[in-house]
Scaffold this motif. Structure first.
Motif, short mmCIF file in Angstrom:
data_model
loop_
_atom_site.label_atom_id
_atom_site.label_comp_id
_atom_site.label_asym_id
_atom_site.label_seq_id
_atom_site.Cartn_x
_atom_site.Cartn_y
_atom_site.Cartn_z
N LYS A 1 41.44 15.61 63.89
CA LYS A 1 41.68 17.00 64.26
C LYS A 1 41.50 17.89 63.03
O LYS A 1 41.85 17.51 61.91
CB LYS A 1 43.08 17.16 64.85
N LEU A 2 40.98 19.09 63.29
CA LEU A 2 40.68 20.05 62.22
C LEU A 2 41.59 21.27 62.36
O LEU A 2 41.66 21.88 63.42
CB LEU A 2 39.22 20.48 62.28
N LYS A 3 42.26 21.59 61.26
CA LYS A 3 43.07 22.81 61.20
C LYS A 3 42.54 23.68 60.07
O LYS A 3 42.40 23.22 58.93
CB LYS A 3 44.55 22.48 60.96
N ILE A 4 42.25 24.94 60.40
CA ILE A 4 41.71 25.89 59.42
C ILE A 4 42.76 26.94 59.10
O ILE A 4 43.33 27.55 60.02
CB ILE A 4 40.43 26.56 59.96
N PHE A 5 43.00 27.13 57.81
CA PHE A 5 43.85 28.22 57.34
C PHE A 5 42.94 29.38 56.97
O PHE A 5 42.17 29.30 56.01
CB PHE A 5 44.68 27.76 56.13
N LEU A 6 43.01 30.44 57.75
CA LEU A 6 42.07 31.55 57.65
C LEU A 6 42.69 32.74 56.94
O LEU A 6 43.80 33.17 57.29
CB LEU A 6 41.61 31.97 59.05
N GLY A 7 41.98 33.27 55.95
CA GLY A 7 42.39 34.49 55.27
C GLY A 7 41.34 35.57 55.44
O GLY A 7 40.22 35.29 55.86
N TYR A 8 41.71 36.80 55.11
CA TYR A 8 40.73 37.87 55.26
C TYR A 8 40.18 38.34 53.92
O TYR A 8 39.26 39.16 53.87
CB TYR A 8 41.34 39.05 56.02
N ALA A 9 40.70 37.81 52.82
CA ALA A 9 40.19 38.15 51.50
C ALA A 9 40.69 37.12 50.51
O ALA A 9 41.69 36.43 50.75
CB ALA A 9 40.66 39.55 51.08
N PRO A 10 40.01 36.97 49.36
CA PRO A 10 40.49 36.04 48.33
C PRO A 10 41.90 36.42 47.87
O PRO A 10 42.23 37.61 47.75
CB PRO A 10 39.46 36.22 47.20
N GLY A 11 42.73 35.41 47.62
CA GLY A 11 44.09 35.65 47.15
C GLY A 11 45.10 35.84 48.26
O GLY A 11 46.27 36.13 47.98
N ALA A 12 44.69 35.65 49.53
CA ALA A 12 45.62 35.85 50.65
C ALA A 12 46.65 34.73 50.74
O ALA A 12 47.66 34.86 51.43
CB ALA A 12 44.86 35.96 51.96
N GLY A 13 46.42 33.61 50.07
CA GLY A 13 47.40 32.53 50.07
C GLY A 13 47.07 31.39 51.00
O GLY A 13 47.96 30.62 51.38
N LEU B 1 46.18 41.51 42.75
CA LEU B 1 44.95 41.60 41.95
C LEU B 1 45.23 42.28 40.62
O LEU B 1 44.77 41.83 39.55
CB LEU B 1 43.90 42.38 42.73
N LYS B 2 46.00 43.38 40.65
CA LYS B 2 46.30 44.12 39.42
C LYS B 2 47.14 43.30 38.46
O LYS B 2 47.04 43.46 37.24
CB LYS B 2 47.00 45.42 39.77
N MET B 3 47.96 42.40 39.02
CA MET B 3 48.81 41.55 38.17
C MET B 3 48.05 40.34 37.63
O MET B 3 48.60 39.53 36.88
CB MET B 3 50.03 41.09 38.96
N GLY B 4 46.77 40.18 38.03
CA GLY B 4 45.96 39.06 37.53
C GLY B 4 46.28 37.74 38.19
O GLY B 4 46.01 36.68 37.60
N LYS B 5 46.83 37.76 39.40
CA LYS B 5 47.21 36.51 40.08
C LYS B 5 46.11 35.97 40.99
O LYS B 5 46.30 34.91 41.60
CB LYS B 5 48.48 36.74 40.90
N ILE B 6 45.01 36.68 41.14
CA ILE B 6 43.95 36.24 42.05
C ILE B 6 42.80 35.61 41.27
O ILE B 6 42.36 34.50 41.56
CB ILE B 6 43.45 37.41 42.91
N TYR B 7 42.28 36.32 40.27
CA TYR B 7 41.16 35.81 39.48
C TYR B 7 41.63 35.60 38.04
O TYR B 7 42.21 36.49 37.42
CB TYR B 7 39.99 36.80 39.48
N SER B 8 41.37 34.42 37.52
CA SER B 8 41.74 34.13 36.14
C SER B 8 40.69 34.64 35.18
O SER B 8 40.96 34.84 33.98
CB SER B 8 41.92 32.62 35.95
N ASN B 9 39.49 34.86 35.67
CA ASN B 9 38.39 35.33 34.84
C ASN B 9 38.22 36.83 35.04
O ASN B 9 38.03 37.30 36.16
CB ASN B 9 37.10 34.57 35.21
N GLN B 10 38.27 37.61 33.97
CA GLN B 10 38.18 39.06 34.07
C GLN B 10 36.81 39.51 34.57
O GLN B 10 36.69 40.47 35.32
CB GLN B 10 38.47 39.70 32.71
N GLU B 11 35.78 38.78 34.19
CA GLU B 11 34.44 39.14 34.65
C GLU B 11 34.32 38.98 36.15
O GLU B 11 33.75 39.82 36.84
CB GLU B 11 33.41 38.25 33.93
#
Length: 898
Positions: free
Chosen positions: A26-38, A193-203
């Motif tokens: 069985k397949l279960k998908i955890f769906l988000g609407y943007a990166p960093g949604a958890g 995003l502003k706290m830097g918790k989504i992307y570790s790379n600034q670029e």
């Protein structure tokens, strides 16, 4: 001409083993609407809950992205080892599929479902790894964002202004057993995003910063909620359908038209979304025209990409062949009961004076079918004017033909001029030359050159002033214009007729191949012949080397190679790596190899010849240094493999039916045997028990003569039962194929003498004699069985003839055989009885002389034994009266030693 297969090793007869089907995971998908949604954290928490409940859970691939909360959750799970670095250069490692299959946990957690694997992996996409895990019975939790759905690529791009490269087909999402939407407020997500918790790379963060606008996140969130609700509704509909409450008995049929244009992807995605909304059948149609062949390599690549996209979005691919594109689409739509057509149209197309575009003509042809027009910026692939925009490729041979035809027309014109013919006759000669040029050259460029040069040459040689391009007569320009137009029109019509003739010939050829394939498969005798015929037809159609692997005892047999004419068969086509691809196709019932996303480095394209979930064989098409298959060729090849699968399935059903028939026949024999035994054994058993009871209870009152009579009756009945049991045992061994013949050269005189020692004791009441042509007659036999045959024949003669009858056993040489006859002068056998005399359980309603009714086993057993020795057995009348039973055995030469 049939292609002879090259057999690599011995190939046994094709058989199919039905192995127990694995229960799909069985397949279960955890769906988000943007990166960093958890989504990753939500998946890990669910995995830990399942692990605490006793489920065997491992983390197949988790991308921590430098987030502490994700790293903390990973520590509580078993991590599978990863391999290599991803091809993006960021140091990400790849999921190891084979290790996961070997570990085979109950549940595996895999991040980034839409990820593109590094080069060299088995599959191109990670969702294909997940599908293989599900087929192996492993449950999967995975994550993805709504932007990664293929059908939403255009919508998401218009909202965010960014293009998502890693995408998955909607069919993968739709096949999920459960979808969990991981929601988060847009303001919270922007704060993370502003706290830097989504992307570790600034670029990377700067590159994706424009996505995190509140209005964009709200739009993506709404789309994600809609797709989650639609998926849950679909799952509920499937449950209701399985319970017999299908609410969608009437479905729409959505048709989308394929082209090589890049913007055709937008049309395909739109049609896929419509099919999803209307819950309808989805078909992608490609119209192959005479202009399809000369298109550029770029267009060919674009067409293959669009075709693959349509397949990924769940479309059924169909191909038609014709010159009139709108007419072909309309005809297919009518015959296939299409309810909605989705087309693309460029806003820059020129209408002219009439409705001349494909879209407009199609609307006129099918006014009752809903047609949806999707605007895009590129011009149509089917616009005929585009044919003339291609850079012409000039051929020296065709140029030579054009110059020769012009020279010939000029010479004929000069001759006509000397004869005093009018200029109109000379113009006709040049028009005829243009027609001839259009027939013998390839490409309209030569017809155009011939038309223009004809006007110039005619003006130069045949109009005043001669040998000049000036025209003094005011009517000459009109003459030149008419001549030029007539030449262009006639050459165009001639080229079109030739193209239509070529098109008709190609269509007839392909149709003939399909009909011939169907006819040959119907005439094939077994599975091996079916494979041979299919492979030969595929070689004929595709002009490529074909390799077949049959299925033998749940494994692939040695490959059968059917090379195309004039090609060498390389070892790499059947090497270890290629065999591994064929093995994977058999185990997973999926296509793989060249031009696919699985084992794309293989030299061959592999398809399973399957009927439902049963794989009968694997077909491989050599693609090394060959052009990819055309759309029409591919559809015909799939149709051929489907015919092959149907023929193999029919053959398997016939074999199963034959086995069932044999089982029924054996059951009937057993039933007849039990019925006969229960009836016919009652008399001798009753006689034995009765006589024994008399002897036990009244032995003192009986005289010696009476006792002897009772003992004789008991003996006769017991001997009858012993002979019956011997016949039954021999019959069972012959029927089961367990009888082993110990063949040796034996003297017929000794065998006959041995048999006479064991015949019925009533033989003394008959005249039995042996007649041998030569006392040294020898035959090859199993002595024990042939003695039993002679005993049965002599006992029959004793029991069914009158007392004092003459019984003769004779033997003589007859070329390479020994003929043995047992004759009597009894009442004989009726003609209608002789045909059934050797059938099992046939007794002809005769009562034996001893009062016992026979079971009809003796003569049937005798014939089976003789046939097992390679001889024959029969019966004929004995002159002047009686019957002769005869059989033959292989003769042996007598060796004399001093």
């Amino acid at each position: 001409m049939a292609t002879t297969p090259i057999r690599s090793g011995s190939t046994p007869e094709v058989t199919t083993v039905n192995t127990p089907q694995k229960k799909r995971g069985k397949l279960k998908i955890f769906l988000g609407y943007a990166p960093g949604a958890g989504t990753t954290c939500a998946m890990l928490r669910s995995g830990l809950v399942a692990q605490n409940d006793g489920t065997d859970v491992v983390a197949g691939y988790i991308n921590p992205r430098g987030r502490p909360d994700t790293a903390a959750l990973i520590k509580g799970l078993e991590m599978l080892p990863h391999t290599g670095n991803a091809n993006d250069g960021h140091g990400f490692q790849e999921f190891e599929l084979d290790h996961a299959l070997l570990r085979k946990p109950d549940l595996i957690l895999i991040d980034d479902l839409a990820h593109t694997n590094a080069a060299g992996n088995r599959h191109k996409k990670r969702y294909q790894d997940v599908e293989e895990l599900l087929r192996a019975g492993i449950h999967v939790y995975t994550t993805m964002d709504v932007q990664q759905l293929e059908s939403l690529a255009d919508i998401v791009s218009s909202i965010t202004g960014m293009s998502v490269h890693d995408r998955i087909p909607d069919s993968v999402f739709d096949s999920a057993d459960l979808v969990e939407f991981v929601d988060i407020e847009p303001d919270t997500l922007i704060g993370r995003l502003k706290m830097g918790k989504i992307y570790s790379n600034q670029e990377t963060e700067r590159a994706h910063a424009r996505l995190f606008a509140k209005e964009k996140l709200n739009a993506l969130r709404e789309i994600a909620l809609q797709r989650t609700a639609a998926q849950l509704n679909r799952i509920g509909s499937q449950i209701r359908a399985q319970a017999g409450r299908n609410e969608y008995a009437v479905k729409d049929h959505i048709l989308v038209c394929l082209s090589p244009a890049a913007s055709n992807k937008k049309v395909i995605r739109t049609a896929a979304r419509m099919a999803e909304v209307f819950r309808g059948q989805f078909t992608a149609l490609f119209v192959e025209t005479p202009e399809t062949k000369p298109v550029t390599e770029k267009n060919k690549t674009g067409l293959r990409e669009n075709l693959r996209l349509a397949e990924q979005l769940g479309a059924q691919i169909a191909t038609v062949y014709g010159d009139d594109v709108p007419g072909q689409i309309a005809e297919y739509a009518k015959t296939s009961h299409v309810s909605k057509i989705v087309l693309g149209r460029s806003p820059h197309q020129k209408r002219g004076f009439s409705k001349s575009t494909v879209v407009d003509k199609l609307i006129d042809l099918v006014p009752n079918i809903e047609t949806y027009i999707i605007p895009y910026s590129e011009t149509s692939f089917y616009k005929r004017s585009s044919i003339y925009l291609k850079s012409p490729v000039l051929s020296l041979a065709d140029m030579a033909k054009t110059v020769s035809i012009l020279a010939a027309c000029t010479l004929v014109g000069a001759w006509f001029n000397q004869l005093g013919f009018r200029e109109a006759n000379i113009i006709t000669v040049y028009i005829l030359g243009v027609l001839l040029n259009a027939t013998v050259t390839k490409g309209r460029i030569y017809s155009a050159i011939c038309s223009i040069m004809s006007v110039i040459v005619f003006n130069f040689f045949f109009t005043e002033p001669y040998y000049s391009l000036k025209a003094t007569d005011p009517g000459y320009p009109v003459t030149f214009l008419v001549m030029l137009v007539a030449s262009f029109v006639m050459s165009t019509l001639t080229m079109r007729v030739r193209e239509q003739a070529l098109q008709s010939a190609q269509k007839a050829y392909r149709t003939e191949v399909l009909l011939e394939t169907s006819r040959k498969l119907q005439q094939a005798k077994d599975s091996s012949a079916i494979m041979d015929e299919t492979a030969n037809q595929m070689v004929k159609l595709l002009d490529r080397t074909i390799i077949f692997y049959s299925i033998q005892q749940d494994d692939l047999s040695e490959p059968l190679i059917y090379p195309k004419k004039g090609s060498a068969v390389l070892q790499i086509y059947t090497g270890e790596n290629e065999h591994a691809v064929a093995e994977w196709v058999y185990r997973n019932n999926k296509r793989a190899g060249a031009t696919t996303d699985t084992f794309s480095d293989a030299h061959c394209l592999y398809h399973a010849v399957r009927g439902g979930d049963t794989v009968f064989a694997i077909a491989a098409i050599v693609m090394d240094q060959e052009e990819p298959l055309e759309v029409f060729e591919k559809s015909l090849m799939i149709a051929m493999l489907g015919e092959c699968a149907l023929a193999m399935e029919k053959e398997r059903l016939n074999e199963q039916q034959q086995e069932i028939f044999m089982q029924i026949r054996q059951e009937q024999l057993r039933a007849n045997l039990l019925r006969q035994i229960s009836h016919d054994l009652r008399t001798p058993l009753t006689s034995i028990s009765g006589n024994a009871g008399i002897l036990i209870g009244n032995s003192e009152m009986l005289s010696e003569e009476q006792k002897k009579g009772l003992f004789t009756d008991i003996y006769d009945d017991a001997m009858w039962l012993i002979l019956l049991v011997e016949n039954l045992l021999s019959i069972s061994r012959i029927e089961n194929g367990t009888i082993n013949l110990n063949l040796q050269a034996e003297l017929m005189e000794e065998v006959i003498a041995e048999a006479l020692l064991h015949v019925n004791r009533n033989s003394e009441k008959h005249m039995i004699q042996t007649v041998l042509e030569d006392e040294w007659i020898m035959a090859r036999m199993d002595t024990r069985l042939i003695v039993q045959v002679l005993i049965n024949l002599v006992d029959n003669a004793i029991k069914y003839t009158q007392t004092g009858s003459h019984i003769t056993i004779s033997a003589k040489r007859d070329k390479h055989m020994v003929l043995v006859e047992v004759s009597d002068d009894g009442p004989g056998i009726a003609e209608e009885t002789k045909a059934k005399l050797f059938d099992m359980f046939y007794t002809a309603n005769n009562i034996r002389g001893d009062g016992h009714r026979g079971l009809g086993l003796g003569l049937s057993l005798c014939k089976s034994i003789v046939n097992a020795h390679g001889g024959t057995m029969g019966v004929r009348d004995h002159f002047p009266r009686g019957t002769v039973f005869l059989f033959t055995l292989q003769a042996e030469e007598v060796s004399v030693y001093e």
